[in-house]
Design a protein around this motif. Sequence first.
Motif, PDB file in Angstrom:
ATOM      1  N   TRP A 145      37.811 -43.799  46.014  1.00  0.00           N
ATOM      2  CA  TRP A 145      38.381 -42.755  45.171  1.00  0.00           C
ATOM      3  C   TRP A 145      37.533 -42.445  43.946  1.00  0.00           C
TER       4      TRP A 145
ATOM      5  N   ALA B 238      37.041 -32.182  46.750  1.00  0.00           N
ATOM      6  CA  ALA B 238      37.568 -33.405  46.150  1.00  0.00           C
ATOM      7  C   ALA B 238      39.069 -33.269  45.883  1.00  0.00           C
TER       8      ALA B 238
ATOM      9  N   GLN C  65      41.009 -33.668  49.072  1.00  0.00           N
ATOM     10  CA  GLN C  65      41.027 -35.074  49.478  1.00  0.00           C
ATOM     11  C   GLN C  65      42.042 -35.865  48.648  1.00  0.00           C
TER      12      GLN C  65
ATOM     13  N   ARG D  45      28.372 -42.360  40.801  1.00  0.00           N
ATOM     14  CA  ARG D  45      29.614 -42.858  41.377  1.00  0.00           C
ATOM     15  C   ARG D  45      29.922 -44.301  40.989  1.00  0.00           C
TER      16      ARG D  45
ATOM     17  N   VAL E 171      36.423 -38.458  39.176  1.00  0.00           N
ATOM     18  CA  VAL E 171      35.475 -37.425  39.591  1.00  0.00           C
ATOM     19  C   VAL E 171      34.325 -37.409  38.601  1.00  0.00           C
TER      20      VAL E 171
ATOM     21  N   LEU F 237      34.821 -40.094  43.342  1.00  0.00           N
ATOM     22  CA  LEU F 237      34.277 -38.929  44.032  1.00  0.00           C
ATOM     23  C   LEU F 237      33.234 -38.232  43.155  1.00  0.00           C
TER      24      LEU F 237
END
Length: 705
Positions: A130, A156, A159, A101, A95, A132
Amino acid sequence: MPTPDLQAAQQKARIRLAADIGGTFTDVVLETPLRRHSCKVLTTPRQPELAVLEGLDRLLQESGLDGSAIEVFIHGTTLATNALIERKGARTAFVTTEGFRDVLAMGYEKRFDAYDINLEGPPELVPRPWRLTVRERIAADGKVLMDLHEEDVRAAGAQMRDGHIEAVAIGFMHAWAHPSHEERAHHILASILGPQVSICLSSQVCPEIREYERFSTTVANAYVRPLMGSYLLRLQESIRQKGLLCPLLMMMSGGGLTTLDLAARFPIRLVESGPAGGAILAAHLARECGLDKVMAFDMGGTTAKICLINDGQPERSRRFEVGRVWKNLKGSGLPVRIPVIELVEIGAGGGSIGRVDAMQRITVGPDSCGSEPGPACYGRGGEQPAVTDANLVLGRIDPEHFAAGRMPLDAALSKQALTALIGKPLGMDAFWAAAGISEMVEENMANAARVHAIERGQDLGNFTMVAFGGAAPLHAGRLAQKLGITRVMVPAGAGVGSAIGFLRAPVAFEVVRSDLSDLSKMDPLVVEARLQAMHAEALAVVQTASAGAALHVLRLAELRYAGQGHELRVRLPPPSEGPIVQASLVALVEGFETAYEQIYGLRIPDCDVEVVTWSVTVSTQTQAAQAIALPPSIQQRQASSTRPVWEPALGEQRPFGLHWRFDLQTQEHITGPALVAEDETTTVIPAGWVARLDEQGHLMMEAPA
């Protein structure tokens, strides 16, 4: 006169256990006031603790001790390293701040091989789906440019929960200095994912500038933490069942020991724990024997490691790459920023596989057959010839006494593998195939050592080689000849050298903080307050496991000229010399410019010097032993028997004298060619070299004048 109870307490305080899990063998050492017991056990990759327990049982039985007598257990393992290299860690998500990203994929935005059109970098630990992002932004000066959008974090989290994520790494921009958004995101995700999901913050794992390296280190830590946490808990429970009630300390890549709790939180700091133990042993021997320049040569079943030690101290760094994927080139591995002993590691061990390449050349490694199935001669199903197979066919290893006689080897299987995969393609027999493997693996190690030394401006001809690990004494003499080294030490217990090094390591912990500032404009009071806070944080960790031992404090600053991209490390005065004042900062600048001139040959006048990172390490004291004067030689040992062994410097087989190390008397001289066998390794003494056993029990080999 001490009472019996006091004597028992003193004896207990000196009984210590160490275990080093390698790719092929697990080395276990039990040290008592009267004797050191050791053994090598084949590593059990699926459940690494089983090999440790097998070795422990064997040594407790041999010593007649109960597990409760052990005062401390020190452990190092390749489990984290192997999980990263083999991509067998947890299902991990990352994250990060919106717009960043793909930092993990972009890396340094440069190619490690400019001319390879088929270049591929190391596989990413976290696939793009993955990685995020959430909306948030804090500037480098701490100003909040965009509040954390908590609904993004919750989305997030949902998910990741639905995707059965096992570990999470959080890395926001400038969190190294301003971690509030990371901490809030952690709180939210923990409430959604529950305690079974491990969450790592970059502000805790690697609070330093440079987003790619900070993110990469945090992701790697999250990736291996569930695996390491589970393993360490299993190991702790298993040794408790054996009656060991002592602390379990973990060896770190920087050469210090830490507690089990810290190791479970930051397992990334363990990635080079085994090689670090070997470097610590070599540094200890350098101080003990008064050797100012030492090249540590550690060759085990999977890899060979080379480390240069000057004035009794190994070189250290804060940058390391795990699992370089292309010709050991810098930039082709996974970068992590952790305290690490500076060394070169190549795929050259007893299990390294020999083969014939497309150009009809013999090549060795970097892959290894490990412990499952192992070299062909192990008789465990391996069909590819390895370095151990070559050494067996060349006569260097006694097949009946390998691993203290607990693992007899099958030379017929070695010859079969060598003939099938190397001999037939090249039109030679098994013996010459074995000689080719031996010569190639030794040349690979020599090349790595030369490059490592040249990069540091060192002449290896001035160094003493210290050889340890199960395979190093077999190749040390020939490697020394290639490198122009004229003196080699094979220490007592060389076959389990890294595990012995664990027992010589200090309890230590390093705290690092980035603080990009112009040094001339810094307030000494602010610098002192920061260093004191870092010192207190490191001290709190070390005191839990140091048992009141005397402590040493090392304070460093990483400095550079303003506008440059890389730093040099400069020491600050220790706290015992008083607080930081303006004169201390002036001296720091002078220390940096002196170091810069030594390395680059110039100073840059009228250019500001800026500090990038502060570092404080607290460790238990390491006692430096005095060099011992050795008496002259008094006798010459003649071999009781011989056997034909390949002598590469002469290009032919010669009768080598056979000796058992524990039959040797202090200062006896042995003239090569000869073999000196012991339970866990064999030392090859080249033709013309002379070896003797010194007062400390170390085997010293010297080239003819």
